[in-house]
Design an enzyme around this catalytic site. Structure first.
Site, PDB file in Angstrom:
ATOM      1  N   ASP A   1      48.561 -74.510 -35.404  1.00  0.00           N
ATOM      2  CA  ASP A   1      48.137 -73.331 -36.154  1.00  0.00           C
ATOM      3  C   ASP A   1      47.829 -72.207 -35.167  1.00  0.00           C
ATOM      4  O   ASP A   1      47.083 -72.405 -34.198  1.00  0.00           O
ATOM      5  CB  ASP A   1      46.887 -73.655 -36.983  1.00  0.00           C
ATOM      6  CG  ASP A   1      46.475 -72.502 -37.873  1.00  0.00           C
ATOM      7  OD1 ASP A   1      46.999 -72.414 -38.993  1.00  0.00           O
ATOM      8  OD2 ASP A   1      45.630 -71.686 -37.444  1.00  0.00           O
TER       9      ASP A   1
ATOM     10  N   ASN B   1      47.288 -59.623 -37.939  1.00  0.00           N
ATOM     11  CA  ASN B   1      47.788 -58.916 -39.126  1.00  0.00           C
ATOM     12  C   ASN B   1      46.878 -57.753 -39.500  1.00  0.00           C
ATOM     13  O   ASN B   1      47.340 -56.660 -39.846  1.00  0.00           O
ATOM     14  CB  ASN B   1      47.902 -59.878 -40.311  1.00  0.00           C
ATOM     15  CG  ASN B   1      49.216 -60.660 -40.301  1.00  0.00           C
ATOM     16  OD1 ASN B   1      50.210 -60.216 -39.735  1.00  0.00           O
ATOM     17  ND2 ASN B   1      49.207 -61.821 -40.923  1.00  0.00           N
TER      18      ASN B   1
ATOM     19  N   HIS C   1      51.436 -56.275 -40.467  1.00  0.00           N
ATOM     20  CA  HIS C   1      52.231 -57.472 -40.761  1.00  0.00           C
ATOM     21  C   HIS C   1      53.536 -57.523 -39.976  1.00  0.00           C
ATOM     22  O   HIS C   1      54.047 -58.617 -39.700  1.00  0.00           O
ATOM     23  CB  HIS C   1      52.505 -57.558 -42.267  1.00  0.00           C
ATOM     24  CG  HIS C   1      51.293 -57.918 -43.060  1.00  0.00           C
ATOM     25  ND1 HIS C   1      50.834 -59.207 -43.187  1.00  0.00           N
ATOM     26  CD2 HIS C   1      50.400 -57.154 -43.750  1.00  0.00           C
ATOM     27  CE1 HIS C   1      49.744 -59.241 -43.922  1.00  0.00           C
ATOM     28  NE2 HIS C   1      49.454 -57.992 -44.284  1.00  0.00           N
TER      29      HIS C   1
ATOM     30  N   ASP D   1      54.699 -60.720 -37.963  1.00  0.00           N
ATOM     31  CA  ASP D   1      56.021 -61.348 -38.067  1.00  0.00           C
ATOM     32  C   ASP D   1      56.643 -61.546 -36.684  1.00  0.00           C
ATOM     33  O   ASP D   1      57.247 -62.589 -36.397  1.00  0.00           O
ATOM     34  CB  ASP D   1      56.950 -60.492 -38.931  1.00  0.00           C
ATOM     35  CG  ASP D   1      56.575 -60.527 -40.406  1.00  0.00           C
ATOM     36  OD1 ASP D   1      55.734 -61.364 -40.784  1.00  0.00           O
ATOM     37  OD2 ASP D   1      57.137 -59.717 -41.172  1.00  0.00           O
TER      38      ASP D   1
ATOM     39  N   GLU E   1      50.924 -69.533 -40.956  1.00  0.00           N
ATOM     40  CA  GLU E   1      51.030 -69.590 -39.483  1.00  0.00           C
ATOM     41  C   GLU E   1      50.928 -71.020 -38.970  1.00  0.00           C
ATOM     42  O   GLU E   1      50.607 -71.256 -37.815  1.00  0.00           O
ATOM     43  CB  GLU E   1      49.954 -68.718 -38.835  1.00  0.00           C
ATOM     44  CG  GLU E   1      48.520 -69.138 -39.096  1.00  0.00           C
ATOM     45  CD  GLU E   1      47.926 -68.541 -40.355  1.00  0.00           C
ATOM     46  OE1 GLU E   1      46.688 -68.454 -40.432  1.00  0.00           O
ATOM     47  OE2 GLU E   1      48.683 -68.143 -41.261  1.00  0.00           O
TER      48      GLU E   1
END
Length: 315
Positions: free
Chosen positions: A177, A185, A190, A194, A220
């Protein structure tokens, strides 16, 4: 496009080669049927072939029959060149798998016209195979990271578990994770998030073996299946991934640098265990959250795999 000429007559080969090259084809030559069959079995075999009917080793129809029997995904368009003009003979050639035929002596313009449909068939099939590959990619891969999607990685996990039980081998399970991903973010947007996910996935893939499977489990989180790895070997793999991801900050499109780390939880199916995929993922998840509690950016092994191994040794 490449065309194979298979003919035992040097004169016929020269005439065909000159005509095909004039029309823009690349040419490969075989001097008998056995050589033609050998060439047509290769991965880089020409997708079109002009075969003389009568050749040493194997006849043109015999080569046709062998090509059709091998069931290759890539179609080979075959034109038979023959001096036979009896209807029954020509039918036999077509039944053997030839797409078309041309009787000797042939007219070059007629040959050019006969090759046209073959070229279109091969080009259309190439487009179809490319479309199928793209659809397969879309069905099995996560569109952002290009790792396996959740459905596919779980299918792979089930297959590997079944094989491991059958062969009495271990399977490593790693759940990772991204640390503090929400803050990336929230502060950078975002698109930056990404980019971080894509680069993290790339570094992760670069640190595992070719036959390991990596998937985006959700958000994630990443799930990795490591065939043949006990819990300690899986932990070593996870540590290599952790170091590869942490090694340097990720550069975004605006040239800003984002340091990224991942917390990993590791477990394994020991030899002879019947633990389910859901159980193993749950154990890896517990270890991952323990890694978070211990300060993040680390690998934690779940005791299940270790305890199983200890009990086997003591027994």
């Amino acid at each position: 496009m490449e065309v194979l000429i298979a003919d035992d007559s040097a004169t016929s080969r020269r005439i065909l080669e000159a005509a095909l090259q004039k029309w823009g084809y690349d040419v490969r030559i075989a001097r008998d049927g056995l050589a033609a069959w050998e060439l047509l079995q290769r991965d880089d075999a020409p997708r079109m072939a002009i075969l003389d009917w009568m050749m040493p080793g194997l006849s043109g129809p015999e080569v046709c029959r062998l090509v059709r029997q091998q069931g290759n995904n890539h179609y080979t368009y075959i034109l038979l060149l023959t001096s036979k003009n009896e209807k029954e003979d020509l039918i036999k050639g077509l039944e053997a798998g030839a797409d078309d035929y041309l009787t000797k002596p042939f007219d070059q313009n007629e040959l050019k016209v006969r090759l046209g449909p073959g070229r279109r068939i091969i080009e259309l099939q190439a487009e179809l195979l490319a479309t199928q590959a793209e659809l397969r990619e879309q069905a099995t891969k996560d569109s952002l990271t290009k790792l396996y999607n959740r459905h596919t990685i779980l299918e792979i996990f089930d297959r590997e578990l079944a094989r491991a039980r059958r062969e009495s081998n271990p399977v490593g399970v790693v759940l990772g994770d991204l640390d503090r991903f929400k803050s990336i973010n929230d502060t950078l947007g975002h698109l930056a998030g990404d980019a971080v996910l894509r680069e993290t996935a790339r570094r992760m893939l670069g640190a595992v073996r070719p036959y390991d499977a990596a998937g985006r489990y959700g958000g994630e989180e990443f799930l990795l299946i490591l065939p043949g790895c006990d819990v300690h070997a899986a932990g070593s793999q996870a540590e290599r991934m952790r170091q590869a991801i942490e090694a340097e900050p990720i550069r975004l499109s605006d040239s800003s640098l984002v340091p990224v780390t991942v917390s990993f939880g590791v477990t394994a199916l020991p030899r002879g265990s019947d633990a389910s995929a859901l159980t193993l993922i749950s154990f890896a998840d517990q270890a991952m959250y323990l890694a978070k509690e211990q300060g993040r950016n680390r690998v934690v092994l779940h005791p299940f795999g270790r305890d199983q191994e200890k009990s086997k040794k003591s027994g």
